[in-house]
Design a protein around this motif. Structure first.
Motif, PDB file in Angstrom:
ATOM      1  N   THR A  40       5.634  14.105  -6.010  1.00 39.26           N
ATOM      2  CA  THR A  40       6.279  12.805  -5.794  1.00 39.26           C
ATOM      3  C   THR A  40       7.095  12.778  -4.514  1.00 39.26           C
ATOM      4  N   ALA A  41       7.885  13.802  -4.280  1.00 41.76           N
ATOM      5  CA  ALA A  41       8.772  13.821  -3.114  1.00 41.76           C
ATOM      6  C   ALA A  41       7.977  13.765  -1.812  1.00 41.76           C
ATOM      7  N   GLU A  42       6.912  14.549  -1.716  1.00 45.31           N
ATOM      8  CA  GLU A  42       6.112  14.574  -0.492  1.00 45.31           C
ATOM      9  C   GLU A  42       5.376  13.248  -0.290  1.00 45.31           C
ATOM     10  N   LEU A  43       4.881  12.683  -1.366  1.00 44.90           N
ATOM     11  CA  LEU A  43       4.199  11.392  -1.283  1.00 44.90           C
ATOM     12  C   LEU A  43       5.177  10.315  -0.825  1.00 44.90           C
ATOM     13  N   SER A  44       6.358  10.324  -1.382  1.00 41.72           N
ATOM     14  CA  SER A  44       7.380   9.356  -0.992  1.00 41.72           C
ATOM     15  C   SER A  44       7.789   9.551   0.467  1.00 41.72           C
ATOM     16  N   ARG A  45       7.962  10.792   0.872  1.00 40.59           N
ATOM     17  CA  ARG A  45       8.354  11.089   2.255  1.00 40.59           C
ATOM     18  C   ARG A  45       7.291  10.614   3.243  1.00 40.59           C
ATOM     19  N   GLY A  63       0.820  -1.212   0.000  1.00 42.63           N
ATOM     20  CA  GLY A  63       0.000   0.000   0.000  1.00 42.63           C
ATOM     21  C   GLY A  63       0.848   1.254   0.000  1.00 42.63           C
ATOM     22  N   GLY A  64       1.911   1.263   0.798  1.00 41.46           N
ATOM     23  CA  GLY A  64       2.764   2.447   0.875  1.00 41.46           C
ATOM     24  C   GLY A  64       3.630   2.617  -0.355  1.00 41.46           C
ATOM     25  N   ILE A  65       4.465   1.628  -0.631  1.00 42.83           N
ATOM     26  CA  ILE A  65       5.392   1.777  -1.748  1.00 42.83           C
ATOM     27  C   ILE A  65       4.664   1.649  -3.081  1.00 42.83           C
ATOM     28  N   LYS A 107      17.960  11.955  -4.734  1.00 43.57           N
ATOM     29  CA  LYS A 107      18.258  13.388  -4.711  1.00 43.57           C
ATOM     30  C   LYS A 107      17.546  14.167  -5.809  1.00 43.57           C
ATOM     31  N   ARG A 108      16.969  13.454  -6.780  1.00 48.64           N
ATOM     32  CA  ARG A 108      16.338  14.143  -7.911  1.00 48.64           C
ATOM     33  C   ARG A 108      14.815  14.079  -7.891  1.00 48.64           C
ATOM     34  N   VAL A 109      14.245  13.352  -6.940  1.00 49.59           N
ATOM     35  CA  VAL A 109      12.783  13.179  -6.903  1.00 49.59           C
ATOM     36  C   VAL A 109      12.069  14.521  -6.796  1.00 49.59           C
ATOM     37  N   ALA A 110      12.602  15.444  -6.030  1.00 46.17           N
ATOM     38  CA  ALA A 110      11.948  16.746  -5.851  1.00 46.17           C
ATOM     39  C   ALA A 110      11.832  17.517  -7.164  1.00 46.17           C
ATOM     40  N   ASP A 111      12.658  17.181  -8.137  1.00 48.55           N
ATOM     41  CA  ASP A 111      12.622  17.869  -9.431  1.00 48.55           C
ATOM     42  C   ASP A 111      11.536  17.333 -10.361  1.00 48.55           C
ATOM     43  N   TRP A 112      10.900  16.239  -9.987  1.00 46.37           N
ATOM     44  CA  TRP A 112       9.900  15.620 -10.857  1.00 46.37           C
ATOM     45  C   TRP A 112       8.542  16.264 -10.617  1.00 46.37           C
ATOM     46  N   THR A 113       8.307  17.375 -11.262  1.00 42.72           N
ATOM     47  CA  THR A 113       7.034  18.067 -11.062  1.00 42.72           C
ATOM     48  C   THR A 113       5.911  17.429 -11.875  1.00 42.72           C
ATOM     49  N   ASP A 114       6.253  16.851 -13.000  1.00 40.38           N
ATOM     50  CA  ASP A 114       5.217  16.251 -13.838  1.00 40.38           C
ATOM     51  C   ASP A 114       5.485  14.767 -14.050  1.00 40.38           C
ATOM     52  N   GLN A 115       6.596  14.442 -14.660  1.00 38.27           N
ATOM     53  CA  GLN A 115       6.876  13.053 -15.015  1.00 38.27           C
ATOM     54  C   GLN A 115       8.310  12.689 -14.631  1.00 38.27           C
ATOM     55  N   ALA A 116       8.463  11.506 -14.077  1.00 35.39           N
ATOM     56  CA  ALA A 116       9.788  10.996 -13.715  1.00 35.39           C
ATOM     57  C   ALA A 116      10.521  10.535 -14.976  1.00 35.39           C
ATOM     58  N   PRO A 117      11.848  10.467 -14.898  1.00 34.05           N
ATOM     59  CA  PRO A 117      12.609   9.946 -16.045  1.00 34.05           C
ATOM     60  C   PRO A 117      12.229   8.490 -16.348  1.00 34.05           C
ATOM     61  N   THR A 118      12.455   8.076 -17.560  1.00 32.37           N
ATOM     62  CA  THR A 118      12.089   6.728 -18.005  1.00 32.37           C
ATOM     63  C   THR A 118      12.685   5.644 -17.118  1.00 32.37           C
ATOM     64  N   GLY A 119      13.951   5.775 -16.742  1.00 32.71           N
ATOM     65  CA  GLY A 119      14.599   4.781 -15.890  1.00 32.71           C
ATOM     66  C   GLY A 119      13.918   4.661 -14.536  1.00 32.71           C
ATOM     67  N   ALA A 120      13.547   5.783 -13.959  1.00 31.50           N
ATOM     68  CA  ALA A 120      12.848   5.763 -12.662  1.00 31.50           C
ATOM     69  C   ALA A 120      11.476   5.127 -12.809  1.00 31.50           C
ATOM     70  N   ARG A 121      10.784   5.440 -13.897  1.00 31.71           N
ATOM     71  CA  ARG A 121       9.457   4.839 -14.122  1.00 31.71           C
ATOM     72  C   ARG A 121       9.578   3.325 -14.279  1.00 31.71           C
ATOM     73  N   ALA A 122      10.603   2.876 -14.994  1.00 31.79           N
ATOM     74  CA  ALA A 122      10.808   1.432 -15.182  1.00 31.79           C
ATOM     75  C   ALA A 122      11.110   0.754 -13.849  1.00 31.79           C
ATOM     76  N   MET A 123      11.933   1.378 -13.021  1.00 32.13           N
ATOM     77  CA  MET A 123      12.266   0.788 -11.726  1.00 32.13           C
ATOM     78  C   MET A 123      11.051   0.762 -10.797  1.00 32.13           C
TER      79      MET A 123
END
Length: 161
Positions: free
Chosen positions: A62-67, A44-46, A124-140
């Protein structure tokens, strides 16, 4: 993996956890309930964070949701480790020879490696994802969701194998 699991079951018996888990009518059902609650908290969380990284709910930061949700997921994982140890101790000999149980452990290992790699690569880059995460992050994130759901599914299938 079977010799290692057999050794773990033997050790759990030697320190008294196995006999304790098998000797009480309440230990196993309580541990099983806590294991399921831990799974709900973990996925549920992750899972919500993973779905956000994949591209859902773009209005949510994304950053706040993850935090907010990562500690819930980690607590669920720790609950599962503790309760899973008790469940394994109660039936270690049978589980040591279970192919599904071994697969579940491998999938959990892969999910943990994926989570650690995600943190190392993207934290360190999650806070920069205002709209869409990079492809590698989405795949992971998609892989994370699939691995945790697979581990949970394998765990639920063990009694039927």
């Amino acid at each position: 993996m079977e010799p290692l699991l057999t050794a773990a079951a033997t050790w759990l018996d030697a320190v008294g956890i196995g006999p304790w888990a098998r000797g009480s009518a309440m230990v196993y059902p309580v541990a099983n309930t806590l294991h399921l609650l831990g799974l709900v908290m973990l996925v549920g969380g992750i899972g919500v964070v993973d779905l956000r990284v994949v591209g859902l709910w773009r209005a949510l930061p994304t950053a706040e949701l993850s935090r907010a949700l990562t500690p819930v997921a980690i607590t669920g994982l720790l609950m599962m480790v503790a309760s899973g140890t008790i469940l394994f101790a109660a039936d270690g000999e049978a589980l040591a020879s279970s192919d599904l149980f071994a697969r579940k452990l491998v999938v959990i290992g892969l999910a943990l490696v994926n989570a650690a790699a995600f943190q190392w690569l993207w934290r360190k880059r999650v806070a920069d994802w205002t709209d869409q995460a990079p492809t590698g992050a989405r795949a992971m994130a998609a892989l994370s969701l699939g691995l945790w759901l697979t581990a949970g599914t394998l765990g639920r299938w063990i009694p039927y194998s």
